[in-house]
Design a protein around this motif. Structure first.
Motif, short mmCIF file in Angstrom:
data_model
loop_
_atom_site.label_atom_id
_atom_site.label_comp_id
_atom_site.label_asym_id
_atom_site.label_seq_id
_atom_site.Cartn_x
_atom_site.Cartn_y
_atom_site.Cartn_z
N ARG A 20 -9.01 4.32 3.04
CA ARG A 20 -8.53 4.51 1.67
C ARG A 20 -8.34 6.00 1.35
O ARG A 20 -7.41 6.37 0.64
CB ARG A 20 -9.46 3.82 0.68
CG ARG A 20 -9.34 2.30 0.73
CD ARG A 20 -10.11 1.61 -0.37
NE ARG A 20 -11.54 1.79 -0.28
CZ ARG A 20 -12.36 1.05 0.50
NH1 ARG A 20 -11.87 0.08 1.25
NH2 ARG A 20 -13.65 1.28 0.50
N TRP A 74 -11.14 1.54 -6.69
CA TRP A 74 -10.27 1.36 -5.53
C TRP A 74 -10.77 2.18 -4.36
O TRP A 74 -10.87 1.69 -3.23
CB TRP A 74 -8.82 1.76 -5.84
CG TRP A 74 -7.99 1.65 -4.61
CD1 TRP A 74 -7.43 0.52 -4.09
CD2 TRP A 74 -7.69 2.70 -3.69
NE1 TRP A 74 -6.80 0.81 -2.90
CE2 TRP A 74 -6.94 2.15 -2.63
CE3 TRP A 74 -7.97 4.06 -3.65
CZ2 TRP A 74 -6.47 2.90 -1.56
CZ3 TRP A 74 -7.51 4.81 -2.58
CH2 TRP A 74 -6.77 4.23 -1.55
N LYS A 81 -4.87 -2.27 -6.09
CA LYS A 81 -4.01 -1.47 -5.22
C LYS A 81 -4.22 0.00 -5.51
O LYS A 81 -4.73 0.37 -6.56
CB LYS A 81 -2.55 -1.83 -5.45
CG LYS A 81 -2.20 -3.22 -4.99
CD LYS A 81 -0.72 -3.46 -5.14
CE LYS A 81 -0.37 -4.84 -4.64
NZ LYS A 81 1.06 -5.11 -4.75
#
Length: 93
Positions: A20, A74, A81
């Motif tokens: 990420r 996230w 998303k």
């Protein structure tokens, strides 16, 4: 509680977090050297975070969320998303 017993510090978590971090960096069109410079860390340190080899400090994660307008949920857990606008992508945050 030892660091090893905290689930978010397990290798699988660090690998997911690293992916990420890389996604956030590429979403704002920054090379590793550019993002490392903005965060005031060595490029090799950023690489170790992105590959899940090293656990990034919570203060650095907060700085990434703040500086690049990334949702902490996230970044840490992969919820939803990657919330990066096209405007952010165009200007590199």
């Amino acid at each position: 509680m030892s660091k090893a017993s905290i689930p978010c510090r397990e290798p699988a978590f660090l690998i997911s977090l690293g992916r990420r971090l890389r996604a956030a960096r590429t979403a704002v069109s920054l090379a590793q050297a550019e993002m490392a410079a903005r965060l005031d860390i060595a490029r090799q340190t950023l690489i170790s975070y992105e590959t899940g080899q090293t656990d990034p400090p919570s203060g650095l994660l907060a700085q990434i969320c703040n500086d690049f307008q990334i949702d902490a949920g996230w970044l840490l857990m992969g919820s939803a998303k990657l919330p990066v606008s096209s405007k952010q992508r165009a200007r590199g945050a």
